[in-house]
Write an enzyme that holds these catalytic residues in place. Structure first.
Site, short mmCIF file in Angstrom:
data_model
loop_
_atom_site.label_atom_id
_atom_site.label_comp_id
_atom_site.label_asym_id
_atom_site.label_seq_id
_atom_site.Cartn_x
_atom_site.Cartn_y
_atom_site.Cartn_z
N PRO A 234 9.09 -33.48 118.02
CG PRO A 234 9.14 -33.95 120.21
CD PRO A 234 9.66 -33.13 119.36
CB THR A 236 7.37 -32.95 112.76
OG1 THR A 236 7.85 -33.74 113.39
CG2 THR A 236 7.55 -31.35 113.36
CG HIS A 453 19.15 -11.93 113.01
ND1 HIS A 453 19.94 -11.40 114.06
CD2 HIS A 453 19.59 -12.87 112.39
CE1 HIS A 453 21.07 -12.14 113.78
NE2 HIS A 453 21.05 -13.12 112.93
CD GLU A 454 17.87 -15.81 110.45
OE1 GLU A 454 18.61 -15.83 109.18
OE2 GLU A 454 18.15 -16.14 111.53
CG ASP A 530 24.88 -14.50 112.97
OD1 ASP A 530 24.82 -15.46 112.37
OD2 ASP A 530 23.64 -13.39 113.27
P1 ADP Z 1 5.82 -37.72 115.46
O1 ADP Z 1 5.96 -39.05 115.39
O2 ADP Z 1 6.79 -36.78 114.68
O3 ADP Z 1 5.92 -37.08 116.91
P2 ADP Z 1 2.83 -37.98 114.82
O4 ADP Z 1 3.29 -38.63 113.63
O5 ADP Z 1 2.89 -38.94 116.05
O6 ADP Z 1 4.02 -37.09 115.17
O7 ADP Z 1 2.03 -37.09 114.81
C1 ADP Z 1 0.94 -37.00 115.62
C2 ADP Z 1 -0.43 -36.51 114.98
O8 ADP Z 1 -0.41 -34.97 114.42
C3 ADP Z 1 -0.50 -37.27 113.88
O9 ADP Z 1 -1.19 -38.59 113.88
C4 ADP Z 1 -1.42 -36.45 112.66
O10 ADP Z 1 -2.94 -36.34 113.28
C5 ADP Z 1 -0.91 -35.03 113.10
N1 ADP Z 1 0.01 -34.60 112.23
C6 ADP Z 1 1.61 -34.44 112.76
N2 ADP Z 1 2.11 -33.89 111.38
C7 ADP Z 1 1.24 -34.01 110.54
C8 ADP Z 1 1.46 -33.49 109.04
N3 ADP Z 1 2.71 -33.21 108.39
N4 ADP Z 1 0.27 -33.84 108.33
C9 ADP Z 1 -1.05 -34.09 108.73
N5 ADP Z 1 -1.29 -34.34 110.07
C10 ADP Z 1 -0.03 -34.45 111.07
ZN ZN Z 2 22.13 -14.38 112.13
#
Ligand code: ADP
Ligand code: ZN
Ligand code: MG
Length: 634
Positions: A234, A236, A453-454, A530
């Site tokens: 969530p 991202t 580790h990596e 591993d």
């Molecule tokens: P998800 O749907 O993956 O849970 P969202 O798209 O709803 O995440 O992201 C929530 C808010 O976080 C977006 O409206 C934006 O403001 C910010 N955000 C998240 N990821 C990015 C990104 N890669 N670049 C810019 N803003 C981001």
């Molecule tokens: Zn490892």
């Protein structure tokens, strides 16, 4: 950057609540919605009036005993009699069609006694008598037997739906709810609003190209993907990416959340899916975006209780996805943060056959995201967003947007005109505290362990003859479980492995644990996967490949169906004695120990590199193949 409701708005609302409302206002505000009440009240009133009028005669009646009544008949006062079941009426006039209004006639009323001599008496006196079937009060009857039960049922029904809540309302007003399915136009978002998710962006830009120039692909004979599934934890930016696709593709964009399809009533969700696809097909080329797909796409197989509604909805979705072909110009985007619970049928070719991973951003990605979100924020001169990005490992776009906003709010609170670095660090602390509570962040000490580790894996891989080259090292945690990873890519397809290569593989697997051991003199649980894999390789070498000293060229187990898990494989038979088992155990321990020694030795020899690379990895979080080789000096 939510806009808070101004406080005076609230007061206004209260005031108008207290104002007396005009009749029309009440009407407009739906206070007359329960019109059934008014209907019932009117009925009751009518009935009462009716009863009153009908029984006015009764009020003028003199109620007397039966013996008095008989006497009055005998002396000729009563000249006419009406007989009913419940009472007798005696009238002093014989002719008048008495209604009681004139008041000319006296009426006597009595409760009859079973007196067989009464009728002969009437005959004898020549009195007119008639039996009357008492008129039932029609309205009251109607009310009691029809309207009231119906009314009660209606009220009960209303009450039920109120209890079920909005869902019931939604189901009832389904037709109107379609407004949700109406296509959005331009979302006003484009790919420059998304940062850090470069691979996902590239994939989706291709999708946009499909929509804009389908002929380019079709003329070559390429197939346009039907469904693209965005996968990532969530925050991202999955939803944001989908909106960006819609923003640049300039085609209608139908957005629904998986939860919108899940309804109280079986069939409603399926109908909604059908409706969605019907509209989409009419508007093609277009994009359908189903957010939080897991709400409907949950695997049917391991559901504890079957949910007919969800299953029907999912089936309908599958049917619809099969129902159009690549040329129709409808592309389905979906997003989920739990791909593992999706029904496998959804991921089959022809459905969501493309999966795009929207990863957590690395340091550079985070910096870019911070830049996007602080575009409209006045930043002080002391702010270095690169530094801020370094202070926020493991955070996703949504967290970073939150930090920028928090920092701006803190600056206002501190009476500043511009955001200062201290505002940022305070905001970061605040957000980190929140995330740590939710157990979503890795603390700095652990990050260091993971980095070493990596690097250990990668270094051993690089220094082992015949090992697959390292293509990527990352300490950006990937979902649950994996805290970091080192990717190796074979240069060619391999079907055979030599003994040395197997041993090399074991070395690389042990490299992670060995690096932790060598640097921190402490070992952690991070290596468990591993170790399992290394041990399996050694065991197979001994029992299957005949690569041990004592059982050289001897297969100790019989290979059965290799597609079955050996634990459950009835064909995988132990063909050896307890003594051999003992030997296998000892040999596994011996081989692992000797490889481990060797790995530790290599790390010691190259400890400068180990420390240097781990340091860079800590900073950048992701090292691509080129960067890694450069650091190695190759
Ligand atoms: P998800 O749907 O993956 O849970 P969202 O798209 O709803 O995440 O992201 C929530 C808010 O976080 C977006 O409206 C934006 O403001 C910010 N955000 C998240 N990821 C990015 C990104 N890669 N670049 C810019 N803003 C981001
Ligand atoms: Zn490892
Ligand atoms: Mg989302």
């Amino acid at each position: 950057m939510e806009s808070k409701q101004p406080p005076d708005d609230k007061w206004k609302k209260k005031d108008s609540d207290q104002e007396p409302e005009s009749f029309m206002d009440m009407f407009r505000h739906g206070k007359f919605r329960f019109s059934i009440w008014y209907f019932i009240a009117a009925l009751v009133l009518l009935t009462l009036v009716n009863e009153l009028v009908m029984n006015r005669a009764v009020n003028q009646q003199q109620i007397i005993s039966f013996s008095q009544f008989k006497t009055l008949v005998e002396d000729g006062t009563i000249r006419r009699v009406q007989l009913t079941h419940d009472y007798y009426l005696g009238f002093t006039q014989s002719t008048s069609q008495n209604t009681g209004f004139g008041g000319v006639t006296d009426v006597y009323r009595t409760v009859p006694v079973n007196d067989p001599s009464f009728i002969p008496l009437l005959d004898e006196k020549g009195i007119v008598y008639e039996a009357i079937v008492k008129k039932e009060p029609v309205m009251l009857n109607l009310l009691l037997s029809w309207v009231l039960p119906l009314g009660i049922m209606f009220i009960f029904w209303r009450f039920m739906f109120k209890r079920i809540g909005n869902m019931g309302e939604n189901a009832m007003t389904f037709g109107r709810n379609r407004s949700k399915i109406v296509a959005e136009g331009e979302t006003g978002v484009d790919f420059t609003d998304v940062a850090g998710a470069d691979e996902a962006k590239a994939e989706l830009e291709e999708v946009v190209d499909f929509l804009k120039n389908p002929d380019k692909y079709l003329s070559i004979g390429g197939k346009i993907p039907k469904g693209v599934l965005l996968v990532g934890v969530p925050g991202t930016g999955k939803t944001l990416l989908a909106r960006a696709v819609a923003g640049v593709a300039h085609v209608p964009f139908f957005r629904m959340s998986g939860a919108d399809f899940v309804e109280m009533f079986v069939g409603v969700g399926a109908a909604r899916v059908r409706d969605l696809f019907k509209q989409a097909r009419e508007k093609a080329p277009c994009i359908i975006f189903i957010d939080e797909l897991d709400a409907i796409g949950k695997s049917r197989a391991n559901a504890i209780s079957s949910n007919d509604e969800r299953e029907q909805t999912l089936n309908q979705l599958l049917v619809e996805m099969d129902g159009f072909d690549a040329t129709s110009g409808v592309i389905i985007l979906a997003a989920t943060n739990r791909p593992e619970i999706l029904d496998p049928a959804l991921l089959r070719p022809g459905r969501f056959d493309r999966q795009v991973l929207v990863d957590k951003p690395d340091a550079a990605g985070r910096e870019a995201i911070l830049r996007i979100h602080s575009k409209n924020v006045k930043l002080g001169d002391d702010i270095d967003l690169t530094q801020v990005a370094k202070m926020t490992p493991g955070m996703v776009g949504a967290d970073l947007a939150n930090i920028v906003n928090e920092a701006a709010l803190l600056a206002v609170r501190n009476g500043r005109k511009k955001v200062a670095h201290s505002d940022f660090s305070d905001a970061i602390e605040k957000v980190i505290a929140g995330l740590e509570k939710k157990n979503k962040l890795i603390n700095p000490k652990e990050r260091k362990v993971i980095a070493y580790h990596e690097t250990g894996h990668a270094l051993i891989a690089a220094l082992t003859e015949g090992a697959d080259p390292v293509t990527k090292i990352s300490i950006v945690p990937r979902g649950l479980g994996a805290l970091g990873y080192t990717l190796q890519m074979p240069e060619e397809d391999r079907y055979l492995m030599t003994e040395d290569e197997l041993l090399g593989r074991i070395d690389v697997l042990l490299g992670g644990r060995a690096a932790e051991d060598f640097i921190f003199k402490k070992i952690s649980t991070g290596a468990s996967n591993d170790l399992t894999r290394a041990t399996d390789i050694v065991r197979n070498m001994i029992t299957e490949y005949g690569m041990s000293e004592r059982f050289k060229n001897v297969a100790l187990t019989k290979r059965g169906n290799q597609f079955l898990n050996p634990m459950e494989n009835p064909y995988m038979q132990k063909e050896y004695s307890e003594a051999t088992q003992q030997y296998i155990d000892d040999e596994i321990a011996r081989v692992i120990a000797s490889r481990y020694e060797r790995v530790l030795q290599i790390l010691e020899e190259h400890q400068e590199k180990l420390k240097e690379i781990a340091g860079v990895l800590l900073e950048k979080e992701v090292l691509e193949q080129k960067e890694f080789l450069a650091l190695l000096g190759k």
